[in-house]
Write an enzyme that holds these catalytic residues in place. Structure first.
Site, short mmCIF file in Angstrom:
data_model
loop_
_atom_site.label_atom_id
_atom_site.label_comp_id
_atom_site.label_asym_id
_atom_site.label_seq_id
_atom_site.Cartn_x
_atom_site.Cartn_y
_atom_site.Cartn_z
N GLU A 22 -2.91 17.11 -2.57
CA GLU A 22 -2.02 15.77 -2.14
C GLU A 22 -1.44 15.62 -1.87
O GLU A 22 -0.25 15.29 -1.13
CB GLU A 22 -2.64 14.52 -2.52
CG GLU A 22 -4.35 14.16 -2.92
CD GLU A 22 -5.22 13.73 -3.77
OE1 GLU A 22 -5.11 11.71 -3.52
OE2 GLU A 22 -5.06 13.64 -5.17
N TYR A 32 14.95 -8.48 4.92
CA TYR A 32 13.94 -7.12 5.02
C TYR A 32 14.45 -6.31 5.56
O TYR A 32 13.41 -5.54 5.32
CB TYR A 32 12.33 -8.36 5.68
CG TYR A 32 13.19 -9.00 6.92
CD1 TYR A 32 13.23 -7.88 8.53
CD2 TYR A 32 13.34 -9.93 7.44
CE1 TYR A 32 13.04 -7.65 9.52
CE2 TYR A 32 13.38 -10.80 9.14
CZ TYR A 32 13.80 -9.47 9.89
OH TYR A 32 13.84 -10.28 11.36
N LYS A 78 -3.91 4.10 0.22
CA LYS A 78 -3.65 5.71 1.12
C LYS A 78 -4.63 5.11 1.72
O LYS A 78 -5.69 4.98 1.44
CB LYS A 78 -4.23 6.18 -0.25
CG LYS A 78 -4.24 7.92 0.05
CD LYS A 78 -4.47 8.75 -0.49
CE LYS A 78 -3.33 9.06 -1.59
NZ LYS A 78 -3.87 10.38 -2.03
#
Length: 129
Positions: free
Chosen positions: A26, A58, A103
């Site tokens: 990963e 932001y 994920k």
């Protein structure tokens, strides 16, 4: 007279390719992630002034999240906590942060859109939640 009872700055479902995970593969191959952040922030002054310097920008929040996503970690919990700590360090007047790190299509053999963590942090300096 109008009173602002609660105000938040939002970053919704920002997408990143990053190298987090427990398995070495990963961290080598990487995966797609989605991050959403809500920061409790009193932007009454900005609402009145119409000046970006009076708010939690932001665009700067996105860059902070992007930086943390670029730092490989085994656990998404660790990534989310780093984000929260960085938010409170940069904007000490932020009352709280809700951080969601997902994920997308995780390698666990399940048909799902994603797996991840939600973290709600309260800034000890403000004690608001």
């Amino acid at each position: 007279m109008t009173t602002i009872a609660r105000s938040e700055v939002l970053l919704c479902e920002a997408r990143f390719y990053a190298f987090h995970g427990v398995m070495p593969q990963e961290r080598k191959v990487g995966a797609e992630y989605t991050v959403s952040v809500t920061v409790g922030y009193d932007y009454a002054k900005a609402a009145e002034s119409d000046e970006v310097d009076d708010t939690l920008n932001y665009a700067e929040l996105y860059e902070l999240v992007k930086h943390e996503m670029q730092q490989p970690s085994k656990l998404l919990e660790h990534v989310a906590l780093r984000m929260g700590e960085a938010i409170f360090q940069k904007w000490s007047q932020a009352a709280y942060a809700d951080i969601r790190v997902m994920k997308n299509n995780p390698p666990m053999g399940a048909a799902c859109a994603g797996a991840g963590v939600n973290l709600h942090l309260v800034n000890d300096k403000t004690k608001k939640c």
